[in-house]
Design a protein around this motif. Structure first.
Motif, PDB file in Angstrom:
ATOM      1  N   VAL A  88       0.593  -1.155   0.209  1.00 45.47           N
ATOM      2  CA  VAL A  88      -0.309  -0.086   0.075  1.00 45.47           C
ATOM      3  C   VAL A  88       0.611   1.154  -0.109  1.00 45.47           C
ATOM      4  CG1 VAL A  88      -1.684   1.188   1.351  1.00 45.47           C
ATOM      5  CG2 VAL A  88      -1.736  -1.287   0.908  1.00 45.47           C
ATOM      6  N   GLN A  89       0.838   2.060  -1.161  1.00 42.26           N
ATOM      7  CA  GLN A  89       0.682   3.059  -0.870  1.00 42.26           C
ATOM      8  C   GLN A  89       1.167   4.382   0.398  1.00 42.26           C
ATOM      9  OE1 GLN A  89       0.649   5.727  -4.344  1.00 42.26           O
ATOM     10  NE2 GLN A  89       0.424   4.095  -5.444  1.00 42.26           N
ATOM     11  N   GLN A  90       2.057   4.594   1.077  1.00 42.24           N
ATOM     12  CA  GLN A  90       2.032   5.225   2.142  1.00 42.24           C
ATOM     13  C   GLN A  90       1.798   7.110   2.150  1.00 42.24           C
ATOM     14  OE1 GLN A  90       0.638   3.747   5.013  1.00 42.24           O
ATOM     15  NE2 GLN A  90       1.441   2.007   4.539  1.00 42.24           N
ATOM     16  N   TRP A  91       0.793   7.669   1.769  1.00 42.71           N
ATOM     17  CA  TRP A  91       1.239   8.761   1.874  1.00 42.71           C
ATOM     18  C   TRP A  91       0.507   9.950   3.683  1.00 42.71           C
ATOM     19  CZ3 TRP A  91       2.408  12.248  -2.369  1.00 42.71           C
ATOM     20  CH2 TRP A  91       2.340  11.233  -2.991  1.00 42.71           C
ATOM     21  N   GLN A  92       1.485  10.597   3.945  1.00 41.41           N
ATOM     22  CA  GLN A  92       0.886  11.849   5.127  1.00 41.41           C
ATOM     23  C   GLN A  92       0.938  12.858   5.406  1.00 41.41           C
ATOM     24  OE1 GLN A  92       3.968   9.527   7.788  1.00 41.41           O
ATOM     25  NE2 GLN A  92       1.916   8.398   8.995  1.00 41.41           N
ATOM     26  N   CYS A  93       0.121  13.639   5.844  1.00 38.80           N
ATOM     27  CA  CYS A  93       0.553  15.188   5.800  1.00 38.80           C
ATOM     28  C   CYS A  93       0.963  15.385   6.911  1.00 38.80           C
ATOM     29  CB  CYS A  93      -1.143  15.375   6.031  1.00 38.80           C
ATOM     30  SG  CYS A  93      -2.401  14.923   4.680  1.00 38.80           S
ATOM     31  N   LEU A  94       1.683  16.804   5.935  1.00 37.23           N
ATOM     32  CA  LEU A  94       2.870  17.741   6.591  1.00 37.23           C
ATOM     33  C   LEU A  94       1.489  18.765   8.028  1.00 37.23           C
ATOM     34  CD1 LEU A  94       5.906  18.382   3.996  1.00 37.23           C
ATOM     35  CD2 LEU A  94       5.395  16.002   5.767  1.00 37.23           C
ATOM     36  N   PRO A  95       2.305  18.369   8.682  1.00 39.37           N
ATOM     37  CA  PRO A  95       3.772  18.116   9.643  1.00 39.37           C
ATOM     38  C   PRO A  95       3.186  16.252  10.064  1.00 39.37           C
ATOM     39  CG  PRO A  95       2.556  19.511  11.167  1.00 39.37           C
ATOM     40  CD  PRO A  95       1.490  19.349   9.467  1.00 39.37           C
ATOM     41  N   ASP A  96       1.975  15.941   9.784  1.00 35.18           N
ATOM     42  CA  ASP A  96       2.694  14.645  10.543  1.00 35.18           C
ATOM     43  C   ASP A  96       3.637  13.565  10.934  1.00 35.18           C
ATOM     44  OD1 ASP A  96       0.287  15.527  11.615  1.00 35.18           O
ATOM     45  OD2 ASP A  96      -1.173  14.265  10.553  1.00 35.18           O
ATOM     46  N   ALA A  97       4.078  13.721   9.476  1.00 34.72           N
ATOM     47  CA  ALA A  97       4.635  12.650   9.006  1.00 34.72           C
ATOM     48  C   ALA A  97       6.285  13.073   8.952  1.00 34.72           C
ATOM     49  CB  ALA A  97       5.477  12.880   6.734  1.00 34.72           C
ATOM     50  N   GLY A  98       6.608  12.425  10.116  1.00 38.53           N
ATOM     51  CA  GLY A  98       8.189  12.527  10.820  1.00 38.53           C
ATOM     52  C   GLY A  98       7.921  13.233  11.833  1.00 38.53           C
ATOM     53  N   SER A  99       6.486  13.584  12.333  1.00 40.97           N
ATOM     54  CA  SER A  99       6.654  14.451  13.303  1.00 40.97           C
ATOM     55  C   SER A  99       6.530  13.834  14.704  1.00 40.97           C
ATOM     56  CB  SER A  99       5.342  15.372  13.169  1.00 40.97           C
ATOM     57  OG  SER A  99       3.991  14.801  13.781  1.00 40.97           O
ATOM     58  N   ALA A 100       6.917  14.649  15.940  1.00 36.87           N
ATOM     59  CA  ALA A 100       6.796  14.018  16.962  1.00 36.87           C
ATOM     60  C   ALA A 100       5.193  13.729  17.638  1.00 36.87           C
ATOM     61  CB  ALA A 100       6.844  15.006  18.129  1.00 36.87           C
ATOM     62  N   GLN A 101       4.498  13.444  16.547  1.00 39.08           N
ATOM     63  CA  GLN A 101       2.742  13.496  16.471  1.00 39.08           C
ATOM     64  C   GLN A 101       2.588  11.878  16.355  1.00 39.08           C
ATOM     65  OE1 GLN A 101      -0.188  15.067  15.002  1.00 39.08           O
ATOM     66  NE2 GLN A 101      -1.854  14.250  16.198  1.00 39.08           N
ATOM     67  N   ALA A 102       3.459  11.718  15.387  1.00 37.31           N
ATOM     68  CA  ALA A 102       3.979  10.404  14.447  1.00 37.31           C
ATOM     69  C   ALA A 102       4.821   9.594  15.366  1.00 37.31           C
ATOM     70  CB  ALA A 102       4.517  10.227  12.900  1.00 37.31           C
ATOM     71  N   GLN A 103       5.746  10.221  15.168  1.00 37.09           N
ATOM     72  CA  GLN A 103       6.489   9.263  16.370  1.00 37.09           C
ATOM     73  C   GLN A 103       5.962   8.179  17.585  1.00 37.09           C
ATOM     74  OE1 GLN A 103       9.940  11.637  17.377  1.00 37.09           O
ATOM     75  NE2 GLN A 103      10.638  12.143  15.029  1.00 37.09           N
ATOM     76  N   ASN A 104       5.381   9.805  18.186  1.00 36.43           N
ATOM     77  CA  ASN A 104       4.125   9.315  18.955  1.00 36.43           C
ATOM     78  C   ASN A 104       3.085   7.478  18.999  1.00 36.43           C
ATOM     79  OD1 ASN A 104       5.865  10.691  21.522  1.00 36.43           O
ATOM     80  ND2 ASN A 104       4.851  12.437  20.848  1.00 36.43           N
ATOM     81  N   ILE A 105       2.118   8.308  18.182  1.00 32.96           N
ATOM     82  CA  ILE A 105       1.068   7.568  17.454  1.00 32.96           C
ATOM     83  C   ILE A 105       1.512   7.119  15.775  1.00 32.96           C
ATOM     84  CG2 ILE A 105      -0.970   6.755  17.633  1.00 32.96           C
ATOM     85  CD1 ILE A 105      -1.517   8.180  20.257  1.00 32.96           C
ATOM     86  N   ALA A 106       1.612   6.425  15.540  1.00 35.92           N
ATOM     87  CA  ALA A 106       0.766   6.226  13.991  1.00 35.92           C
ATOM     88  C   ALA A 106       0.085   5.556  13.358  1.00 35.92           C
ATOM     89  CB  ALA A 106       2.835   5.761  13.517  1.00 35.92           C
TER      90      ALA A 106
END
Length: 574
Positions: A88-106
């Motif tokens: 599956v292609q993984q597209w993520q909105c910024l600033p979610d991608a690689g952000s602290a939030q994404a690092q906490n829960i992905a």
């Protein structure tokens, strides 16, 4: 134009030399360095203008580089491509991608389960999956049953259930638990696979599942394909008979009374299909007539087994095609229509044929014309290939005097067991067509004798080729020929309790019942059973026949020869 080309060449050369591009700056600090241009009017927008792309459009990208940025017009955010996981292609909105939030829960898309076919209702096997990861130092405890929405054009697809399964190193570690009403509990470092069961009837195109919860966003799509079926090549006859060099029937195809339809049977159908329209030019017809023919099949949905109805529209100034007048049994191809239905290829062939005239066609009471049909299959591991007439002797569909009913090219799949226009005549054994056999059917239960012809009751006839009522080149089947046909349909040549002969569509033998007695004869079991003479005699007063009803078939029964049964003709061997 020359100046622009030169400037482009210089810019490309500069990029190649320094591997850096500066816009509004003379000393780029990076590969791409963009500065605010203070000399421009303050009202002029300045900034990076990314391509505006929908979720559906960007899922069609191929070989997408990781880190590519777009502006997603559906999600109204700048998206970054983070690669492909679980197909599956993984597209993520910024600033979610690689952000602290994404690092906490992905949250990441994990694919679809089950088949997705237009027009086929979704089942318990149809699910969409997302992977939830807790990368924080705290516990996650939240309800995720309402996190996913489904989009599929105008179709109504909904989530009916959410279950989750904890993962460890990518492997399931326990039973699935409900996440529709109960919370998903993940300790630090744990992950879970969320499975959403889908319900509804999808339509062709993409089906997209969007996850949106606690600021987490992810979506994924899969293709909803069209349906499929097993469809064989089909042929349809148009009869145009010239008998003894005298015109008997001028076959026509037009958009009025002689409008042609083709019934196309299929098996193993599922899902929907698009409309079909194919145009072909006819071969030269009578007096050199040539027209364009358009075959159309409207869009629809396959059943498991069924029939497609194709219509033929005639072009040209007169909108009518005259079929060549042919000698009995001669034929030619008028047009062949190649059909592509959801990737299934087959041909519909339209043929002109002289037809097979009745043995006593010169008699005004026997103006019957038949069409040969080829029956194929396997019996005892050997190929079966025989040519039969498509109708019972004396059927209304074969009678050229029956205006509005005459349809000699009718196919077996168009005939039901209780179609009295297909019943035809009822013969005494070994008796030629002298009028005793003619029946005027008024409905599926009732018929009357056409002529008051003496009844043979005391001196039963013996079969000879001379008194066989079948047209020249055809004969009443022998006992073992009926046995072989019965085995082709049912797998056995013995009497059985089964609906297979009743439901067969190789010959579509109608249930015309039987006739009895003499001048005051009557008919019984019409619409209930079919009885077909063989040419084989049994003892002094009896003969073999095949009999069937709704739930039984007897391929070798015998009765008194004075009884009156149906006759279906089989082509002679060379």
């Amino acid at each position: 134009m020359k100046k622009k080309l030169l400037l482009s060449a210089v810019m490309l050369s500069s990029i190649g030399l320094y591997a850096q591009v500066g816009i509004n700056t003379t000393e780029p600090k990076g590969t791409l360095d963009v500065s605010y241009e203070s000399t421009w009017a303050e009202s002029k927008p300045q900034g990076l203008n990314l391509p505006n792309v929908s979720s559906e459009q960007r899922l069609k990208f191929e070989d997408t580089p990781i880190g590519m940025l777009i502006y997603n017009t559906d999600r109204e955010c700048i998206e970054m491509f983070r690669g492909i996981k679980d197909g599956v292609q993984q597209w993520q909105c910024l600033p979610d991608a690689g952000s602290a939030q994404a690092q906490n829960i992905a949250i990441t898309a994990a694919g679809f389960e089950g088949q997705y076919i237009s027009g086929v209702a979704l089942t318990n096997a149809n699910k969409v999956k997302f992977k939830l990861e807790n990368n924080s130092f705290n516990e996650v405890n939240s309800v995720f049953g309402d996190a996913v929405t489904i989009h599929n054009g105008g179709a109504s697809i909904r989530v009916t259930e959410c279950k989750y399964q904890k993962l460890s190193g990518g492997s399931p570690t326990g039973n699935e638990m409900n996440c529709t009403s109960n919370g998903v509990q993940l300790l630090s470092g744990e992950s879970a696979l969320l499975k959403y069961k889908l319900n509804g009837e999808p339509q062709e195109g993409n089906i997209t599942a969007t996850f949106n919860k606690l600021g987490l966003q992810a979506d994924q799509s899969t293709q909803v394909g069209l349906g499929s079926a097993r469809i064989a090549n089909q042929s349809q006859y148009a009869v145009s008979l010239k008998n003894k060099n005298v015109e008997v029937i001028q076959g026509k195809i037009n958009n009025g009374a002689e409008k042609l339809t083709v019934q196309i049977p299929y098996t193993n159908g599922k899902g929907s299909y698009n409309a079909v329209s194919v145009v072909q030019t006819t071969a030269s017809g009578q007096d050199g007539d040539i027209n364009n023919l358009t075959l159309t099949i409207p869009a629809g949905t396959f059943g498991v087994n069924g029939t497609l109805t194709a219509t033929i529209e005639v072009g040209g100034a007169d909108q009518e095609y005259k079929v060549r007048q042919l000698e009995p049994g001669k034929e030619y191809v008028i047009a062949t229509f190649p059909i592509n239905m959801n990737g299934t290829q087959y041909n519909v062939e339209l043929k002109g044929i002289g037809g097979i005239p009745d043995k006593h066609f010169d008699d005004p009471d026997h103006k019957f014309v038949y069409v040969p049909i080829e029956v194929t299959g396997t019996v005892d591991g050997q190929p079966y290939k025989e040519t039969w007439l498509n109708l019972n002797l004396g059927a209304d569909y074969a009678n050229i005097t029956k205006t509005g009913i005459f349809n000699p090219g009718i196919k077996p799949e168009q005939i039901s067991k209780k179609d009295y226009h297909a019943y035809g005549s009822l013969f005494q054994f070994g008796r030629d067509a002298d009028g005793h056999e003619l029946v005027k059917w008024t409905d599926s239960k009732h018929g009357t004798r056409v002529k008051n012809v003496p009844w043979y009751s005391d001196s039963p006839l013996s079969y000879t080729k001379a008194n066989d009522p079948c047209p020249n080149g055809y004969h009443t089947p022998k006992r073992d020929e009926w046995l072989k046909f019965h085995k082709l349909v049912t797998g056995t040549d013995y009497s059985i309790s089964s609906t297979e002969i009743w439901n067969e569509r190789k010959l579509a033998l109608p249930a015309a019942g039987e006739g009895f007695k003499g001048v005051n004869s009557y008919y019984f079991n019409t619409g209930i059973s079919g009885v077909y003479w063989s040419r084989s005699m049994h003892g002094e007063d009896y003969a073999w026949h095949m009999r069937f009803g709704y739930d039984y078939s007897k391929p070798e029964s015998f009765s008194e020869r004075r009884r009156r049964f149906s006759v279906r003709c089989l082509k002679d061997k060379p």
